[in-house]
Scaffold this active site. Structure first.
Site, PDB file in Angstrom:
ATOM      1  N   LYS A  68      64.375  24.981  91.295  1.00  0.00           N
ATOM      2  CA  LYS A  68      63.189  24.014  91.319  1.00  0.00           C
ATOM      3  C   LYS A  68      62.734  23.502  90.035  1.00  0.00           C
ATOM      4  CE  LYS A  68      61.785  25.240  95.995  1.00  0.00           C
ATOM      5  NZ  LYS A  68      60.644  25.580  96.870  1.00  0.00           N
ATOM      6  N   LYS A 152      49.848  40.072  81.569  1.00  0.00           N
ATOM      7  CA  LYS A 152      50.186  39.399  82.810  1.00  0.00           C
ATOM      8  C   LYS A 152      49.129  38.788  83.605  1.00  0.00           C
ATOM      9  CE  LYS A 152      53.314  40.081  86.772  1.00  0.00           C
ATOM     10  NZ  LYS A 152      54.415  40.922  87.417  1.00  0.00           N
ATOM     11  N   GLY A 233      55.307  30.405 108.269  1.00  0.00           N
ATOM     12  CA  GLY A 233      55.576  29.267 107.440  1.00  0.00           C
ATOM     13  C   GLY A 233      56.584  28.393 107.937  1.00  0.00           C
TER      14      GLY A 233
HETATM   15  P1  NAP Z   1      59.863  34.215  94.104  1.00  0.00           P
HETATM   16  O1  NAP Z   1      59.517  32.760  93.317  1.00  0.00           O
HETATM   17  O2  NAP Z   1      61.093  34.946  94.104  1.00  0.00           O
HETATM   18  O3  NAP Z   1      58.583  34.723  93.939  1.00  0.00           O
HETATM   19  C1  NAP Z   1      58.456  35.967  94.891  1.00  0.00           C
HETATM   20  C2  NAP Z   1      57.008  36.685  94.206  1.00  0.00           C
HETATM   21  O4  NAP Z   1      56.817  37.807  95.217  1.00  0.00           O
HETATM   22  C3  NAP Z   1      56.882  37.040  92.701  1.00  0.00           C
HETATM   23  O5  NAP Z   1      55.560  37.070  92.341  1.00  0.00           O
HETATM   24  C4  NAP Z   1      57.405  38.374  92.822  1.00  0.00           C
HETATM   25  O6  NAP Z   1      56.876  39.240  91.775  1.00  0.00           O
HETATM   26  C5  NAP Z   1      56.716  38.794  94.118  1.00  0.00           C
HETATM   27  N1  NAP Z   1      57.213  40.002  94.671  1.00  0.00           N
HETATM   28  C6  NAP Z   1      58.708  40.243  95.051  1.00  0.00           C
HETATM   29  N2  NAP Z   1      58.902  41.445  95.583  1.00  0.00           N
HETATM   30  C7  NAP Z   1      57.517  42.151  95.654  1.00  0.00           C
HETATM   31  C8  NAP Z   1      57.042  43.463  96.326  1.00  0.00           C
HETATM   32  N3  NAP Z   1      58.214  44.202  96.566  1.00  0.00           N
HETATM   33  N4  NAP Z   1      55.938  43.509  96.158  1.00  0.00           N
HETATM   34  C9  NAP Z   1      55.377  42.551  95.625  1.00  0.00           C
HETATM   35  N5  NAP Z   1      55.455  41.469  95.136  1.00  0.00           N
HETATM   36  C10 NAP Z   1      56.580  41.097  95.216  1.00  0.00           C
HETATM   37  O7  NAP Z   1      59.745  33.488  95.588  1.00  0.00           O
HETATM   38  P2  NAP Z   1      59.323  32.236  96.108  1.00  0.00           P
HETATM   39  O8  NAP Z   1      60.153  30.881  96.086  1.00  0.00           O
HETATM   40  O9  NAP Z   1      57.814  32.023  95.801  1.00  0.00           O
HETATM   41  O10 NAP Z   1      59.263  32.496  97.618  1.00  0.00           O
HETATM   42  C11 NAP Z   1      58.449  33.545  98.364  1.00  0.00           C
HETATM   43  C12 NAP Z   1      58.399  33.639  99.626  1.00  0.00           C
HETATM   44  O11 NAP Z   1      57.818  32.426 100.238  1.00  0.00           O
HETATM   45  C13 NAP Z   1      59.685  34.026 100.037  1.00  0.00           C
HETATM   46  O12 NAP Z   1      59.560  34.743 101.232  1.00  0.00           O
HETATM   47  C14 NAP Z   1      60.186  32.499 100.777  1.00  0.00           C
HETATM   48  O13 NAP Z   1      60.793  32.641 101.939  1.00  0.00           O
HETATM   49  C15 NAP Z   1      58.945  31.903 101.172  1.00  0.00           C
HETATM   50  N6  NAP Z   1      58.738  30.426 101.140  1.00  0.00           N
HETATM   51  C16 NAP Z   1      58.727  29.911 102.345  1.00  0.00           C
HETATM   52  C17 NAP Z   1      58.636  28.570 102.254  1.00  0.00           C
HETATM   53  C18 NAP Z   1      58.423  27.488 103.671  1.00  0.00           C
HETATM   54  O14 NAP Z   1      58.478  26.373 103.713  1.00  0.00           O
HETATM   55  N7  NAP Z   1      57.647  28.438 104.627  1.00  0.00           N
HETATM   56  C19 NAP Z   1      58.720  27.573 101.134  1.00  0.00           C
HETATM   57  C20 NAP Z   1      58.891  28.553  99.778  1.00  0.00           C
HETATM   58  C21 NAP Z   1      58.957  29.808  99.992  1.00  0.00           C
HETATM   59  P3  NAP Z   1      57.798  39.366  90.367  1.00  0.00           P
HETATM   60  O15 NAP Z   1      57.371  38.153  89.530  1.00  0.00           O
HETATM   61  O16 NAP Z   1      57.138  40.506  89.894  1.00  0.00           O
HETATM   62  O17 NAP Z   1      59.166  39.512  90.853  1.00  0.00           O
END
Ligand code: NAP
Length: 273
Positions: A68, A152, A233
């Site tokens: 993105k 951070k 979502g």
């Molecule tokens: P992303 O960019 O990878 O961000 C994930 C975030 O979660 C980061 O802050 C990461 O921390 C944190 N994280 C990962 N594993 C963790 C853990 N075990 N404990 C605590 N924090 C953790 O992913 P994203 O694109 O934002 O997506 C996040 C979620 O939203 C996904 O499940 C995705 O499917 C969902 N989503 C849904 C929609 C929808 O249309 N419903 C749209 C977009 C996203 P670090 O930075 O430390 O890795």
């Protein structure tokens, strides 16, 4: 490209790195059907986003993890919806970039909390989390991240209007109107547990999980057990897809069509579980 009847077939798709079981072709095909548009929607999985950008011959496309921000930087122009976020998830035929996740999220979450000035606890601050954070008043927002070092905490707080930033293991136990999960914890293929305990969930009036697969995450199960208003979502995914159709060819949908597409998408997800 023409279809079997000699009618020009519009070509759309989803760009990403790992698209395995994406629900997007299912949703977009239903949206094309509802519009009476002859079009295809294919998955474009690649490790080389620049090569895709140079060679893709499409009438428009969506973008998902991890491209993105790359596509935001490649676009000839970006619409204000994307400029505010710094990420593009929808590109039109002129290669202008948009962000339809904002529309999808705000419309979806409003069913459990429509006050964007309310006290909100946000879990995670990656791509989706940053988009969510920008919808709320910094002074009323608590953002919980993992491995929260001092630098951070300071940089995230600065980016989101002075939000309180803490480690996910040390969330202040105070009253929140909304708890929003933007981590992948609980998503299919990730750890099947709630990212926070009952003590934190109890603090919130409503709980929203951006995850839609599974439809009831461990967080939502716990929230339901604790009597909270809660929501996943899935309709966010459908709303952001519908907004892309508006951008691509002016597609407009009746509320009843969208409701039916959400219902069919839920059924499709159930089948794949
Ligand atoms: P992303 O960019 O990878 O961000 C994930 C975030 O979660 C980061 O802050 C990461 O921390 C944190 N994280 C990962 N594993 C963790 C853990 N075990 N404990 C605590 N924090 C953790 O992913 P994203 O694109 O934002 O997506 C996040 C979620 O939203 C996904 O499940 C995705 O499917 C969902 N989503 C849904 C929609 C929808 O249309 N419903 C749209 C977009 C996203 P670090 O930075 O430390 O890795």
């Amino acid at each position: 490209m023409k279809n079997l009847f000699g009618i020009d077939m519009l070509k759309f798709g989803l760009l990403g790195k790992k698209l395995g079981h994406s629900l997007s072709p299912f949703i977009h095909t239903l949206l094309f059907d509802a519009s009476g548009i002859t079009a295809e929607y294919k998955l474009y999985q690649t490790d080389d986003v620049t090569e895709f950008w140079q060679n893709a011959d499409l009438d428009g496309f969506n973008v998902t993890i991890p491209y993105k921000v790359d596509i935001y930087n490649l676009c000839s122009d970006v619409h204000s919806s994307a400029a505010n976020i710094g990420a593009v998830n929808c590109v039109d035929s002129r290669r202008v970039g948009y962000n339809t996740d904002v529309y999808g999220y705000t419309k979806s979450v409003a069913e459990v909390c429509d006050d964007f000035g309310a006290k909100v606890l946000l879990l995670g601050c990656g791509g989706a989390g940053s988009m969510v954070a920008k919808q709320y008043e910094g002074k009323n927002l608590v953002i919980a991240v993992r491995n929260a070092t001092a630098s951070k905490i300071s940089s995230i707080s600065k980016e989101f209007g002075g939000a309180t930033v803490c480690d996910i293991s040390q969330i202040p136990l105070q009253k929140y109107r909304l708890l929003c999960n933007a981590t992948p914890v609980g998503m299919a293929g990730f750890e099947q547990k709630s990212p926070v305990g009952d003590d934190v969930i109890c603090c919130a009036d409503a709980v929203y999980d951006l995850i839609y697969n599974p439809q009831k995450t461990p967080l939502l199960s716990a929230a339901e057990r604790l009597g909270k208003r809660c929501k996943n979502g899935l309709d966010m995914l459908v709303y952001q897809a519908a907004k892309s159709h508006k951008i691509w060819y002016g597609g407009e949908f009746e509320g009843s069509d969208i409701a039916e597409i959400i219902r069919l998408s839920a059924k499709e997800l159930d089948k794949s579980c």
